[in-house]
Each structure stands twice: as C-alpha cells, then as structure tokens.
Design an enzyme around this catalytic site. Structure first.
Site, PDB file in Angstrom:
ATOM      1  N   TYR A 142      -4.693   7.060 -20.424  1.00  0.00           N
ATOM      2  CA  TYR A 142      -5.938   7.716 -20.036  1.00  0.00           C
ATOM      3  C   TYR A 142      -6.494   8.581 -21.168  1.00  0.00           C
ATOM      4  O   TYR A 142      -7.680   8.861 -21.209  1.00  0.00           O
ATOM      5  CB  TYR A 142      -5.717   8.627 -18.825  1.00  0.00           C
ATOM      6  CG  TYR A 142      -5.854   7.973 -17.469  1.00  0.00           C
ATOM      7  CD1 TYR A 142      -5.021   6.931 -17.100  1.00  0.00           C
ATOM      8  CD2 TYR A 142      -6.798   8.427 -16.558  1.00  0.00           C
ATOM      9  CE1 TYR A 142      -5.128   6.352 -15.848  1.00  0.00           C
ATOM     10  CE2 TYR A 142      -6.906   7.855 -15.303  1.00  0.00           C
ATOM     11  CZ  TYR A 142      -6.078   6.815 -14.952  1.00  0.00           C
ATOM     12  OH  TYR A 142      -6.188   6.256 -13.710  1.00  0.00           O
ATOM     13  N   LYS A 190       8.314   1.137 -17.437  1.00  0.00           N
ATOM     14  CA  LYS A 190       8.360  -0.276 -17.831  1.00  0.00           C
ATOM     15  C   LYS A 190       9.129  -0.328 -19.147  1.00  0.00           C
ATOM     16  O   LYS A 190       8.631  -0.784 -20.179  1.00  0.00           O
ATOM     17  CB  LYS A 190       6.922  -0.809 -17.956  1.00  0.00           C
ATOM     18  CG  LYS A 190       6.807  -2.307 -18.139  1.00  0.00           C
ATOM     19  CD  LYS A 190       7.101  -3.105 -16.873  1.00  0.00           C
ATOM     20  CE  LYS A 190       7.094  -4.591 -17.163  1.00  0.00           C
ATOM     21  NZ  LYS A 190       7.502  -5.405 -15.990  1.00  0.00           N
ATOM     22  N   ASP A 222       6.992  -2.663 -11.714  1.00  0.00           N
ATOM     23  CA  ASP A 222       6.692  -3.823 -10.861  1.00  0.00           C
ATOM     24  C   ASP A 222       7.619  -3.852  -9.651  1.00  0.00           C
ATOM     25  O   ASP A 222       7.196  -4.090  -8.516  1.00  0.00           O
ATOM     26  CB  ASP A 222       6.750  -5.143 -11.664  1.00  0.00           C
ATOM     27  CG  ASP A 222       7.980  -5.277 -12.545  1.00  0.00           C
ATOM     28  OD1 ASP A 222       8.758  -4.307 -12.659  1.00  0.00           O
ATOM     29  OD2 ASP A 222       8.177  -6.359 -13.127  1.00  0.00           O
ATOM     30  N   ASP A 246      -1.283   6.453 -10.873  1.00  0.00           N
ATOM     31  CA  ASP A 246      -2.582   6.202 -10.234  1.00  0.00           C
ATOM     32  C   ASP A 246      -2.465   5.004  -9.297  1.00  0.00           C
ATOM     33  O   ASP A 246      -2.882   5.056  -8.138  1.00  0.00           O
ATOM     34  CB  ASP A 246      -3.635   5.932 -11.321  1.00  0.00           C
ATOM     35  CG  ASP A 246      -5.004   5.633 -10.719  1.00  0.00           C
ATOM     36  OD1 ASP A 246      -5.428   6.401  -9.829  1.00  0.00           O
ATOM     37  OD2 ASP A 246      -5.629   4.645 -11.130  1.00  0.00           O
ATOM     38  N   ASP A 250      -2.136   4.907  -4.791  1.00  0.00           N
ATOM     39  CA  ASP A 250      -3.055   4.204  -3.880  1.00  0.00           C
ATOM     40  C   ASP A 250      -2.250   3.291  -2.961  1.00  0.00           C
ATOM     41  O   ASP A 250      -2.514   3.194  -1.760  1.00  0.00           O
ATOM     42  CB  ASP A 250      -4.085   3.363  -4.653  1.00  0.00           C
ATOM     43  CG  ASP A 250      -5.411   4.082  -4.845  1.00  0.00           C
ATOM     44  OD1 ASP A 250      -5.398   5.326  -4.983  1.00  0.00           O
ATOM     45  OD2 ASP A 250      -6.461   3.406  -4.867  1.00  0.00           O
TER      46      ASP A 250
END
Ligand code: IPM
Ligand code: MN
Length: 353
Positions: A142, A190, A222, A246, A250
């Site tokens: 970001y 990751k 994942d 982020d 959600d």
C-alpha cells in the site's frame, strides 16, 4: 471525564452512520456522566470537492488535536470508474493512516447468535468463532515505492516493503492481544514466495520466546483464506501484513452474516482512529438503509481503547446485542423481511444504552 472526538464522516453512507454512532456516544456519556465535544473534518471525495486534497492539512490538525477519531468511510464511484483520476478519495484514508502513524488495525470478528442463519456458512461451523485480526496498516504494498507506470504505459508496478521494526511493533501488539485472549497467534504470510513474508516469519520467530504463554503458528495466506471458511473457530488472533489483512478481514466479515457489523480500531503512535471495516456503499447513500452497527461498535472500541472506559464500551455492545436479538435491524440482516431504517436502528440502540 472530558472526551474530545474528531468526526470524519467522509463519503457515501459515512454521514448517516456517523450520526447514529454520535447518538450512541451521547447516550453513553449521559449515562456515565462524561462530557463530550466533537470537531468535524473533511476527508475523501468530500474533501477533494472542497479543497482538492483528500486529506487536507486542517483535517490532520484536527485529528492530532483531538487524539481520537471516529471515521465513516471514503470512496466514490465518480473515481472508481476513472483510471486516469489523479487524486482518489482512498488516498485520503491512506495519507491519514500514514501521517497519524496508525500501524495496527484491530478487527474483531464475532457472531451474533440470532444471525447465524444469515451467514453463508453452516451454523455448526460458527460455534465458538471469536477472532481478532490484527492487520498491519502503514506498510507493505500500500505504501512501498517505487510505484507507477512505465513511460509507454505498458508496464505497471507496486513495491512491497517492510522493515524489521515495522513487523516487530505490530507483532508485539498481536502477541499482547493473544496473551489476553486464548493464547493463540496465527502469523499469516506467503513466506514460500515473498521476501517480505520471510522477514515477517523470521521476526515473529525471534519474538515468540518472550511470550511463552502464546502458542504461535505460521500459515500461508492461501491456506488461511481456506481455513477461515472451513474452521473459523480454530483461530484466535491473526496477525498479517496490510494487503493480506485487507482481504482476509472482508472474508472473515462475510462469515458473520454482514460486513455491516464489523468495527475496527487503528492504533499506533498516539492518535487512535475507529472505523467500520465496510466502505462508503454509495448505492445506499441517503436512503436510510445502511447498517449503523459497525460504526456504533467502533464507538464501543473507542471507549475501551482510547479512554479505557470498559463499562461504557460494554453498555454499547449490550445495546447492540439487544437490538439484534429484538430484530430491530437494517435490511442486510433482517430475517422476516421486516427491516428498520438506519436512523431508527441508531435511535433504538441509543435508547437501550
Ligand atoms: C479498508 C478499505 C481500505 C483499504 C480502502 C478504502 C483504501 O478497504 O479499510 O479495508 O484497502 O485499506
Ligand atoms: Mn478493505
């Protein structure tokens, strides 16, 4: 106690949901004998329209002076569909997070028993779900440089950057939270692909011995995305970098039945900011249908985290739980097709407080 809160409603449904949260803050202050004053500031598309800047200097000063910010949402379809827009509402939110040093975003995920049927998951999977996601908020892809386009416009790039110190401070907060909860911490990364993720894992490993009461596990993002829908009750505290956080929050939010229920607290260098995790939901703006609960619960987090007023936070939570149990809810979570408006729900919850 004297409370001074900066209100930044932002765009879309921001104004409506902040108004409901203010009703609840006022009711809480009346009940517990606190004195509250508000200052209002512009952010997002609203600020671009007025000043050209999505996070104007005046808004920044207001936040720093108040020390506590209640934030609605930013974003507008006017910008989403224009890839050439030079300045975007979301930049206001990112600038604010960066300049206020809000490096940790706490997103709790809980289930309201009467809403189990609203979840896309089978009810049995929701038993015991009580997750705290700690999302790093001022680093990673970001904020990393360089970013942009090649001269011919055919190549675009973003950069993911983390320093050990950025990882350490947010992990320290997550370890502390895990210690106060059920003592489990999942570090999501990751590390099989990304260098930044390997730094995250290495840093968390170095820190773990200082928290012998916390069981740490490491999980690829994942797999974490999959485990969140397969066995969400297995998680206690999750800590992860900005973009993974982020996305996963959600997903975690959706399993509660509605994104309209999830509050958050952003903390760091001093100022703290409280905001719903949902966005500006422009299609609902001005229609009195948006769910104010996420913002009202963000106000509960504000009492607890910013002022250490725990009875006050609990009173708001109880009032929200009562409204939901009574079926006094907006259309996103109503069961029998009978929904109430944003304002009515806000007033009902304030009345219960
Ligand atoms: C959030 C939002 C923001 C983010 C957007 C609006 C920039 O999705 O707070 O989760 O990506 O952080
Ligand atoms: Mn998001």
């Amino acid at each position: 106690m004297k409370l001074h809160i900066a209100l930044l409603p932002g765009d879309g449904i921001g104004e409506e949901i902040i108004t409901q949260a203010v009703k609840c803050v006022d009711a809480t202050c009346r009940r517990f004998g606190h004195e509250v004053t508000y200052s209002r500031g512009l952010v997002g598309a609203a600020a671009i329209d007025a000043t050209g800047d999505p996070y104007p200097e005046a808004t920044h000063r207001l936040c720093v002076e108040a020390g506590v910010v209640l934030f609605g949402a930013v974003g507008s379809p006017r910008y989403d569909n224009d890839p050439s827009a030079r300045v975007r509402p979301e930049q206001g939110l990112l600038a604010m997070r960066g300049r206020l040093g809000l490096y940790a975003n706490l997103r709790p995920v809980n289930i309201f028993p009467s809403l189990v049927a609203r979840s896309p998951l089978r009810g049995e999977l929701l038993e015991g779900v009580d997750i705290l996601c700690v999302r790093e908020l001022t680093g990673g892809i970001y904020f990393g440089r360089p970013r942009g386009r090649s001269e011919d416009g055919e190549t675009a790039y973003d950069t993911c950057v983390y320093t050990r110190e950025e990882v350490r401070r947010v992990c320290a907060l997550a370890f502390e939270q895990a210690r106060r909860r059920r003592g489990r911490l999942t570090v999501v990364d990751k590390a099989n692909v990304l260098a930044t993720s390997r730094l995250w894992r290495e840093t968390a490993r170095e820190m773990a011995p200082a928290y012998p009461d916390v069981t740490v596990e490491y999980m690829f993002v994942d797999n974490a995305a999959m485990q969140l829908v397969r066995q969400p009750a297995a998680f206690d505290v999750i800590v992860t970098e900005n973009l993974f956080g982020d996305i996963l929050t959600d997903e975690a939010g959706a399993i509660t039945g509605s994104l309209g229920l999830l509050p958050s607290a952003s903390v760091g260098a001093g100022v703290s900011l409280f905001e719903p995790i949902h966005g500006s939901y422009p299609q609902a703006a001005g229609k009195d249908i948006a769910n104010p609960v996420a913002t009202i619960l963000s106000a509960a987090m504000m009492f607890e985290h910013a002022y250490h007023l725990h009875a006050e936070g609990a009173a708001i939570r109880r009032a929200v739980a009562t409204a939901i149990a009574d079926g006094f809810v907006t259309e996103d979570i109503s069961a029998d097709g009978h929904a109430y408006g944003t304002r009515a729900v806000g007033s009902y919850i304030a009345g219960k407080i």
